[in-house]
Design an enzyme around this catalytic site. Structure first.
Site, mmCIF file in Angstrom:
data_model
loop_
_atom_site.group_PDB
_atom_site.id
_atom_site.type_symbol
_atom_site.label_atom_id
_atom_site.label_comp_id
_atom_site.label_asym_id
_atom_site.label_seq_id
_atom_site.Cartn_x
_atom_site.Cartn_y
_atom_site.Cartn_z
ATOM 1 N N ASP A 12 0.813 -1.219 0.000
ATOM 2 C CA ASP A 12 0.000 0.000 0.000
ATOM 3 C C ASP A 12 0.848 1.272 0.000
ATOM 4 O OD1 ASP A 12 -2.229 -1.720 0.269
ATOM 5 O OD2 ASP A 12 -1.936 -1.753 2.431
ATOM 6 N N GLY A 39 -3.753 -4.584 -4.360
ATOM 7 C CA GLY A 39 -4.786 -3.652 -4.798
ATOM 8 C C GLY A 39 -4.103 -2.367 -5.225
ATOM 9 N N GLN A 219 2.664 -5.971 -3.157
ATOM 10 C CA GLN A 219 2.911 -6.020 -1.708
ATOM 11 C C GLN A 219 4.175 -5.204 -1.391
ATOM 12 O OE1 GLN A 219 2.123 -9.449 -3.144
ATOM 13 N NE2 GLN A 219 0.080 -8.647 -2.864
HETATM 14 P P1 IMP Z 1 -2.241 -12.878 1.920
HETATM 15 O O1 IMP Z 1 -1.261 -12.312 0.965
HETATM 16 O O2 IMP Z 1 -3.676 -12.781 1.458
HETATM 17 O O3 IMP Z 1 -1.883 -14.271 2.365
HETATM 18 O O4 IMP Z 1 -2.194 -11.977 3.260
HETATM 19 C C1 IMP Z 1 -1.097 -12.018 4.152
HETATM 20 C C2 IMP Z 1 -0.864 -10.654 4.793
HETATM 21 O O5 IMP Z 1 -0.327 -9.761 3.841
HETATM 22 C C3 IMP Z 1 -2.133 -9.983 5.339
HETATM 23 O O6 IMP Z 1 -1.837 -9.292 6.525
HETATM 24 C C4 IMP Z 1 -2.508 -9.029 4.237
HETATM 25 O O7 IMP Z 1 -3.257 -7.946 4.713
HETATM 26 C C5 IMP Z 1 -1.143 -8.612 3.726
HETATM 27 N N1 IMP Z 1 -1.172 -8.207 2.325
HETATM 28 C C6 IMP Z 1 -1.185 -9.006 1.244
HETATM 29 N N2 IMP Z 1 -1.184 -8.286 0.111
HETATM 30 C C7 IMP Z 1 -1.145 -7.004 0.476
HETATM 31 C C8 IMP Z 1 -1.097 -5.773 -0.250
HETATM 32 O O8 IMP Z 1 -1.061 -5.734 -1.493
HETATM 33 N N3 IMP Z 1 -1.080 -4.636 0.507
HETATM 34 C C9 IMP Z 1 -1.055 -4.671 1.855
HETATM 35 N N4 IMP Z 1 -1.098 -5.779 2.579
HETATM 36 C C10 IMP Z 1 -1.135 -6.941 1.900
#
Ligand code: IMP
Length: 421
Positions: A12, A39, A219
Site C-alpha cells: 500500500d 490492490g 505487496q
Molecule cells: P495474503 O497475501 O492474502 O496471504 O495476506 C497475508 C498478509 O499480507 C495480510 O496481513 C494481508 O493484509 C497482507 N497483504 C497481502 N497483500 C497485500 C497488499 O497488497 N497490501 C497490503 N497488505 C497486503
C-alpha cells in the site's frame, strides 16, 4: 533500460499510481509476484480503477503486459479486470501469461476458510497462501496446464483425491469434480488461451533488445515470505531478489531499482508495527490519507515513518532511488516524527530485528521535524516545496542512504514531482 518498482513497507505504498505513470514510457510491463491480494489504485484518463492482477501496462496501447511465473492467478478476477479495462480503452490490451504461473482455484479460497490459515496472521482471503503452498507441495495447477486439458483433468483428479481425503466433512470440497473445474477454468481462460506461453524468453529478448521494461512489484518488502516480518507476511518473494527467480533470469540487468515508500507508515492486518499511532494522531492520518484497503476495505493501521525498516528494505532490494508518496497527507501537521533507531532490551539498535517477536518489543527512537503547514498538493517541481518539506525529504534520504527521485502529492498522475538526480 529496465526499472523495477519495489514496495519498501508493508504494501500500500502507492505503487499503483507510480507504475501507471512509468508504464506510459514502457514497451513491456512485468508483474512479478503475488496475485489478487494486491490492490493498485490507478487513475487513467480521469477514471479510477482498483486493479488486483493486471499489470499497469494494460492501460497503454502497444505495451505488452506480462504476468510472470512468480504470480498466482485467479482467472475469474483476471477476466473481470480485462473486461473492465477493455471497455474503458475500446480495445483489448496485449498480455502474456507465464505458463509456469500457478492458478488460484475455487478450493484454494475454501481451504483458507477451512484451515483458518489466515485468521491469526491476517489474509486478504484470496486463496494466496493455499495456492503457493500447493506449488511448494508440487500439487499446484499452472496456467500452461490449460493448454493440455487431458493433463489438467488428471492433475485435478489427483488434487481432489487428496482434498477429499483431508476434508471428509467439508461438503463444498466433496462436491467438487475435476470435470466441472476443467470446464469452468477453460471457459474463464478462453480469451487468454493463446497468450499463455514462455514469458522468460520474451522478457529476456526484450531486455537484450534494449526495450524499456518495467518490473512491477506487489505487496512490500516487509511482507516478503523470507525477509519480512514472518509469519505476518504474504506467501511470495516481494523483493528484487524474488524478481530474478520469478522471471527466470539469474541476474536481470535492472539498473534503476526504484523503492516506493509512503511519507508515513501503514500496515493492514496483524503483525508488529513499532511506529504505530493508535490514538487520534493515527486516526487523523487514516482519514486524511484514505487509508482503507483497496482489496478488503479494511482500515489500515497508521504511524510515523520507520527509518530503521526503510534502511533495511533499501539494502535488501539494492534500491537505487526512492519515490516518496502521499507527502501531502502530512501538510497540516505541526510536527512530524521519523524513527531513526529502536530501543530493545535497554539498548539502542539501528538494525531491523528479524524475529517478529523481537520487533514487537522494540520502542522507536524518534527524531521530530517541523511541519510545513501549507498545501503541497499543487507542487509540480522540487523547488515548489516548502523548506520544511525539503528538510523532511533530505532527512529521509540520509536515513535510507539513497536519493529521493520522485515525490507524489496527490492521487492524479500529474500530482508528481520528478527530480533529475
Ligand atoms: P495474503 O497475501 O492474502 O496471504 O495476506 C497475508 C498478509 O499480507 C495480510 O496481513 C494481508 O493484509 C497482507 N497483504 C497481502 N497483500 C497485500 C497488499 O497488497 N497490501 C497490503 N497488505 C497486503
Amino acid at each position: 533500460m529496465a526499472t523495477a518498482v519495489l514496495g519498501l513497507q508493508w504494501g500500500d505504498e502507492g505503487k499503483g499510481k507510480l507504475t501507471h505513470l512509468l508504464a506510459r514510457e514502457a514497451d513491456m510491463v512485468v508483474r512479478f509476484n503475488g496475485g489478487p491480494n494486491a490492490g493498485h489504485t490507478v487513475i487513467d484518463r480521469g477514471v479510477k480503477f482498483g486493479t488486483h492482477l493486471v499489470p499497469a501496462g494494460v492501460f497503454y496501447e502497444g505495451t505488452t503486459s506480462v504476468l510472470a511465473s512468480g504470480m498466482v492467478i485467479d482467472l475469474a478476477i483476471l477476466r473481470e479486470e480485462m473486461e473492465q479495462v477493455s471497455a474503458h480503452l475500446g480495445s483489448t490490451p496485449r498480455i502474456l501469461i507465464a505458463q509456469n504461473a500457478h492458478l488460484i482455484l475455487p478450493y484454494h479460497r475454501m481451504l483458507e476458510e477451512l484451515e483458518g490459515s489466515g485468521s491469526h496472521f491476517g489474509t486478504t482471503r484470496r486463496g494466496i497462501a493455499p495456492t503457493y503452498s500447493d506449488k511448494a507441495k508440487k500439487i499446484g495447477i499452472r496456467a500452461g496446464d490449460l493448454l493440455r486439458p487431458g493433463d489438467l483433468e488428471r492433475r485435478l483428479e489427483h488434487r481432489l483425491t487428496l482434498l477429499r481425503r483431508d476434508w471428509p466433512e467439508a461438503e463444498e470440497i466433496q462436491a467438487l469434480t475435476a470435470k466441472e473445474l476443467v470446464r469452468d477454468q477453460l471457459e474463464l481462460a478462453e480469451p487468454f488461451l493463446s497468450w499463455i506461453g514462455d514469458a522468460t524468453t520474451r522478457i529476456a529478448r526484450a531486455l537484450a533488445e534494449g526495450d524499456t521494461v518495467l518490473f512491477e512489484g506487489a505487496q512490500g518488502t516487509l511482507l516478503d515470505v523470507d525477509h519480512g516480518t514472518f509469519p505476518y507476511v504474504t506467501s511470495s518473494s516481494t523483493t528484487f531478489a524474488g524478481l530474478g527467480n520469478s522471471i527466470g533470469i539469474a541476474v536481470p540487468d535492472v539498473a534503476h531499482r526504484l523503492g516506493i515508500a509512503k511519507a508515513y507508515q501503514t500496515r493492514v492486518g496483524a503483525g508488529p508495527f513499532p511506529t504505530e499511532l493508535t490514538g487520534i494522531e493515527g486516526d487523523a492520518l487514516r482519514e486524511k490519507g484514505g487509508e482503507y484497503g483497496v482489496t478488503t476495505g479494511r482500515p489500515r493501521r497508521c504511524g510515523w515513518l520507520d527509518g530503521v525498516a526503510l534502511h533495511y528494505a533499501v539494502r535488501l532490494n539494492g534500491v537505487t532511488s526512492l519515490a516518496l508518496t502521499k507527502l501531502d497527507v502530512l501538510d497540516e501537521l505541526d510536527e512530524i516524527s521519523v524513527a531513526v533507531s529502536y530501543r530493545s532490551n535497554g539498548e539502542t539498535i539501528g538494525r531491523f530485528p528479524l524475529a517478529a517477536e523481537e520487533l514487537a518489543a522494540c520502542e522507536p527512537v524518534y527524531e521530530a521535524l517541523p511541519g510545513w503547514g501549507v498545501s503541497t498538493a499543487g507542487a509540480r517541481a522540487f523547488e515548489d516545496l516548502p523548506a520544511a518539506a525539503v528538510t523532511y525529504i533530505e532527512r529521509i534520504e540520509s536515513v535510507a542512504g539513497v536519493p529521493v527521485e520522485m515525490i507524489s502529492v496527490g492521487p492524479e498522475p500529474e500530482a508528481t514531482i520528478r527530480r533529475e538526480l
